[in-house]
Design an enzyme around this catalytic site. Structure first.
Site, PDB file in Angstrom:
ATOM      1  N   GLU A 105       0.819  -1.210   0.000  1.00 19.67           N
ATOM      2  CA  GLU A 105       0.000   0.000   0.000  1.00 19.67           C
ATOM      3  C   GLU A 105       0.854   1.260   0.000  1.00 19.67           C
ATOM      4  O   GLU A 105       0.534   2.243  -0.673  1.00 19.67           O
ATOM      5  CB  GLU A 105      -0.958  -0.003   1.195  1.00 19.67           C
ATOM      6  CG  GLU A 105      -2.013  -1.093   1.156  1.00 19.67           C
ATOM      7  CD  GLU A 105      -2.935  -0.993  -0.061  1.00 19.67           C
ATOM      8  OE1 GLU A 105      -2.994   0.068  -0.703  1.00 19.67           O
ATOM      9  OE2 GLU A 105      -3.591  -2.001  -0.375  1.00 19.67           O
ATOM     10  N   CYS A 130     -13.070   1.403 -15.510  1.00 18.57           N
ATOM     11  CA  CYS A 130     -13.595   2.762 -15.312  1.00 18.57           C
ATOM     12  C   CYS A 130     -12.411   3.709 -15.090  1.00 18.57           C
ATOM     13  O   CYS A 130     -12.323   4.402 -14.083  1.00 18.57           O
ATOM     14  CB  CYS A 130     -14.547   2.784 -14.119  1.00 18.57           C
ATOM     15  SG  CYS A 130     -15.569   4.260 -13.989  1.00 18.57           S
ATOM     16  N   CYS A 170     -16.440   1.495 -21.191  1.00 18.69           N
ATOM     17  CA  CYS A 170     -17.797   1.221 -20.734  1.00 18.69           C
ATOM     18  C   CYS A 170     -18.393  -0.033 -21.388  1.00 18.69           C
ATOM     19  O   CYS A 170     -19.253  -0.697 -20.805  1.00 18.69           O
ATOM     20  CB  CYS A 170     -18.688   2.434 -20.997  1.00 18.69           C
ATOM     21  SG  CYS A 170     -18.151   3.922 -20.105  1.00 18.69           S
ATOM     22  N   CYS A 204     -17.816  -2.877 -19.175  1.00 18.77           N
ATOM     23  CA  CYS A 204     -18.078  -2.645 -17.754  1.00 18.77           C
ATOM     24  C   CYS A 204     -19.236  -3.494 -17.239  1.00 18.77           C
ATOM     25  O   CYS A 204     -20.332  -3.475 -17.807  1.00 18.77           O
ATOM     26  CB  CYS A 204     -18.381  -1.171 -17.505  1.00 18.77           C
ATOM     27  SG  CYS A 204     -18.666  -0.808 -15.767  1.00 18.77           S
ATOM     28  N   CYS A 218     -25.230   2.187 -14.259  1.00 17.51           N
ATOM     29  CA  CYS A 218     -24.374   3.359 -14.070  1.00 17.51           C
ATOM     30  C   CYS A 218     -25.145   4.661 -14.306  1.00 17.51           C
ATOM     31  O   CYS A 218     -25.719   4.874 -15.381  1.00 17.51           O
ATOM     32  CB  CYS A 218     -23.187   3.279 -15.030  1.00 17.51           C
ATOM     33  SG  CYS A 218     -22.107   4.721 -14.982  1.00 17.51           S
TER      34      CYS A 218
END
Length: 295
Positions: free
Chosen positions: A39, A194, A201, A204, A210
């Site tokens: 991270e 995205c 899209c 997606c 959406c």
DNA sequence: GAACCGTGGGT
DNA sequence: TACCCAAGGTT
């Protein structure tokens, strides 16, 4: 109870299980320390550049105490060119705090995590969720963009706001394990489908639900972010100076640093001073410069 | 909230 | 070529 409706999580959690990238820190057996290191490395640095350094770090320093015992100079050399080297210094400090104050165990509590150097709102929750399985919202730039589009119907996320956490918490399934997976799925969708510039899209899994899609994909309000300049900035000069020290086996004379930035000696001097203030560089009694803890 | 903090790949 | 952008944090 009303009729059951399909939630975003109902779609995204299975999608993630089927399509998630095989990233090393996602493999079974990864420790909380391994998650924390990933991270920190991933803060503003793309996944592709992190994979190899992450493997090397975990092999060399498998526990916080191992890294805590190493000099900061070695940590900075191992960090290499991942960028923003203050992250490496803070990770070193966090490792020392975990070793000294937390029994060499990465804390699971968000507040405790946030008290460690270099760990902020995002990283604390990412570790709590991905390393310890807690049900907490994890909001990074990907999640903010996905929520802005899919839920709020906007082209892009605005500036980060405290509201982001609540917006995302509302999307998490009740089941604790599924909640962590949902957070990973939101991040994965933002990172691979995205995406910021040219969202895919057509591929997606949630395009049917959406809000941005439903509204006809309205344009945003122009550049959401200020253009980052680079050439001639202090960041470039600091990078050059640190690169000299990383590449040297030990302390170097001032002249070696002078040669790293001839364009503007005053700027070079100011940047060297700021590196000293930041603890990224040290000066020895004989006048030479070196990475911290090196000698 | 805004500026600052590295580095390099994609378009 | 320039510009955009990247699993943020700190001041």
């Amino acid at each position: 109870m009303g009729p059951t409706t399909t939630t975003l999580a109902d779609v995204l959690v299975p999608w993630f299980r089927a399509h998630a990238r095989d990233l090393p820190w996602r493999r079974p057996g990864t420790t909380a320390w391994g998650v924390l290191v990933s991270e920190i490395m991933l803060q503003q640095t793309p996944v592709a550049r992190v994979e190899e350094p992450w493997r090397a770090w975990l092999e060399r320093w498998p526990r916080p105490s191992a890294m805590a015992a190493a000099p900061a100079s070695e940590v900075l050399r191992a960090w290499g060119k991942l960028g923003y080297p203050r992250r490496a210094l803070r990770l070193h400090a966090a490792a020392q705090a975990i070793a000294a104050d937390h029994g060499d165990v990465v804390p699971a509590d968000v507040e405790t995590l946030e008290s460690l150097p270099g760990i902020g709102t995002y990283t604390a929750r990412a570790v709590a969720a991905f390393a310890h399985g807690q049900r907490v919202p994890v909001v990074d730039t990907n999640v903010r963009r996905v929520v802005a589009r899919a839920v709020l119907g906007r082209a892009d996320a605005g500036a980060a706001a405290s509201r982001d956490l609540a917006d995302t918490e509302a999307l998490l399934p009740d089941d604790t394990a599924d909640a962590a997976t949902m957070s990973a799925a939101l991040m994965e969708l933002g990172a691979t489908v995205c995406v910021a510039r040219t969202p895919r899209c057509a591929d997606c899994p949630v395009s049917g639900a959406c809000a941005w899609q439903r509204l006809g994909r309205p344009a945003g309000d122009g550049p959401a972010r200020k253009a980052q300049r680079w050439a001639g900035t202090d960041r470039q000069v600091r990078g050059r100076l640190l690169d000299v020290l990383r590449g040297a086996p030990g302390p170097v004379p001032a002249a070696a640093l002078d040669a790293a930035w001839l364009t503007d000696p005053a700027q070079r001097a100011r940047c060297l001073d700021s590196l000293l203030v930041d603890g990224l560089v040290e000066q020895l009694a004989d006048g030479r410069f070196c990475l911290p803890g090196e000698q």
